[in-house]
Design an enzyme around this catalytic site. Structure first.
Site, short mmCIF file in Angstrom:
data_model
loop_
_atom_site.label_atom_id
_atom_site.label_comp_id
_atom_site.label_asym_id
_atom_site.label_seq_id
_atom_site.Cartn_x
_atom_site.Cartn_y
_atom_site.Cartn_z
N HIS A 47 141.43 22.02 -10.96
CA HIS A 47 142.45 22.13 -9.92
C HIS A 47 142.01 21.31 -8.71
O HIS A 47 141.03 20.57 -8.79
CB HIS A 47 142.66 23.60 -9.52
N THR A 50 143.97 16.56 -6.62
CA THR A 50 143.63 15.19 -7.00
C THR A 50 142.25 15.16 -7.66
O THR A 50 141.36 15.92 -7.28
CB THR A 50 143.61 14.25 -5.78
N ARG A 51 142.11 14.28 -8.62
CA ARG A 51 140.81 14.02 -9.26
C ARG A 51 140.65 12.51 -9.45
O ARG A 51 141.59 11.82 -9.82
CB ARG A 51 140.71 14.73 -10.63
N LYS A 279 141.80 15.84 1.56
CA LYS A 279 140.82 16.56 0.74
C LYS A 279 139.43 15.95 0.86
O LYS A 279 139.25 14.73 0.80
CB LYS A 279 141.27 16.52 -0.73
N HIS A 286 121.81 23.19 -6.92
CA HIS A 286 120.56 23.96 -6.89
C HIS A 286 120.78 25.45 -7.12
O HIS A 286 119.83 26.17 -7.43
CB HIS A 286 119.83 23.74 -5.56
N CYS A 328 135.65 25.68 -6.57
CA CYS A 328 135.77 25.05 -7.88
C CYS A 328 134.46 25.27 -8.63
O CYS A 328 133.39 25.32 -8.00
CB CYS A 328 136.07 23.56 -7.71
N LYS A 361 138.68 12.60 -15.65
CA LYS A 361 139.20 11.28 -15.98
C LYS A 361 139.21 11.01 -17.47
O LYS A 361 139.98 10.20 -17.97
CB LYS A 361 138.39 10.21 -15.24
#
Length: 399
Positions: A47, A50-51, A279, A286, A328, A361
């Site tokens: 989600h 945009t990616r 965004k 870590h 996320c 992608k």
């Protein structure tokens, strides 16, 4: 036990699972997709409005067939649905000789340029002055440089998932949402999948459960997977149109330490529930967490750190006001490469955890590959780098 016998069941309908269900359905397979939530949703990894997508994949040449095929599939999905799934914006990867290793690549800028040159991908390497001249909102330091790919851009993840699920349903797929899988068992004749609601039977099973994949892997391999909480921020822009994809690229900025990693995204037009603002993301690896125990509240301290430490020194045009923030989940393998393989005990089950923070992608082609493995017993692309055995308790992270 239900009476329906499916050719294929897909567990988890995020980026990879929705793609696999769509590909199986378009081939005419009787398919069932199951998800513990109602995709597209904001509880997992697929989600954020945009990616990034780019053609030169510095994470490794083994990814190149996947991104090229995915680009073909995105175009086909746009033609079928009439929806815009990709915005061409161009993309910048900024770093320096002192940049921290990113996905185990010491110089991600130069590696990207080398890959682009080898595969004939249009690109430039820009110095700091050239970056500012092209993109005056950015404020690189004199020693920093950038890989620029003009054909790159951003995908709309929720829209991609929704489109593939809708087309799968139109092709005959059955989709069960808000239904948690509790287990599965393969035998000589097929696979039984158990959920909190019922049991289902199929010839083959694909497991694409994202952050919950560890619950479904054999015990010997679970230590090779961990989940890291990430935060997505949207800050108010002085002029949001200045960040339109026609004017502003995505930026991956690799600092001197992993804690300095930062990205900013172009802001597509506000339609079908797109987020307001611009965004921004950082990444942390870590601290691990269990997916059902992740802290979903983003603190004021996290918002302040994103703006004052990471954003203000690098970018003009944003105000301090946070408009929205979401969590996320990155599901990581030890070597940050994908997991695509048959279950070690049976080829009736295909397991996949393809992200490690750089998977969307490739997701359309990964879904196609998973379907080929399940329905055909083999696949078009070389997946030897993505085998499950390397994640076993006795395996090597880079084996």
């Amino acid at each position: 036990m239900t009476a329906t016998q499916y050719d294929l069941i897909v567990v988890g309908l995020g980026a990879m699972g929705s793609a696999a269900l769509y590909q199986a359905s378009r081939r005419g397979a009787t398919a069932l997709g199951i998800d513990r939530f109602d995709p597209p949703h904001s509880m997992g990894s697929s989600h954020g409005d945009t990616r990034i997508t780019r053609s030169a994949i510095a994470e490794g040449e083994m990814y190149m067939p996947f991104v090229r095929r995915s680009n073909e599939i995105w175009r086909d999905l746009e033609a079928q649905s009439g929806r815009t799934l990709f915005h061409r914006s161009g993309g910048l990867i900024i770093g320096s000789d002192n940049s921290a290793a990113f996905h185990f690549q010491g110089d991600f800028v130069q590696t990207s340029a080398r890959i682009a040159a080898k595969f004939g991908i249009a690109h430039e390497v820009l110095n700091a002055d050239e970056i500012v001249r092209r993109f005056p909102l950015l404020t690189p330091r004199p020693h920093e440089r950038a890989y620029y790919e003009p054909g790159a851009g951003v995908l709309r993840p929720e829209r991609c998932i929704e489109t593939q699920l809708e087309l799968a349903r139109q092709a005959g797929a059955t989709i069960h949402t808000n239904e948690r899988v509790t287990g599965y068992k393969a035998d000589r004749d097929g696979v039984t999948v158990r959920t909190e609601a019922a049991s289902y039977r199929a010839s083959k099973l694909i497991l694409t459960a994202g952050a919950w994949i560890g619950e479904l892997l054999p015990a010997a391999h679970r230590s090779g997977i961990r989940v890291c909480r990430q935060v997505i921020h949207w800050f108010e822009a002085a002029d949001r149109s200045a960040f339109d994809p026609t004017r502003f690229p995505y930026v991956i900025w690799i600092g001197e330490t992993l804690a300095d990693f930062w990205s900013v995204f172009p802001a597509p037009p506000l339609n079908d529930a797109g987020r307001d603002g611009v965004k921004l993301v950082t990444e942390q690896y870590h601290t691990s967490a269990q997916p059902d125990e992740v802290e979903r509240v983003v603190t004021e301290a996290e918002k302040a750190d994103m703006y004052h430490r990471l954003t203000k020194p690098r970018l003009k045009g944003l105000r301090e006001r946070s408009l929205q923030a979401e969590v996320c989940l990155y599901t990581l393998t030890q070597d940050e490469h994908f997991l695509i393989d048959f279950h070690p005990a049976t080829e009736r089950v295909v397991v996949a955890s393809p992200c490690s923070g750089h998977g969307f992608k490739h997701s359309a082609a990964v879904g196609e590959t998973l379907t080929q493995l399940a329905l055909d017993g083999g696949c078009e692309f070389d997946i030897s780098a993505f085998k499950l055995a390397r994640l076993s308790a006795n395996g090597s992270a880079n084996g």
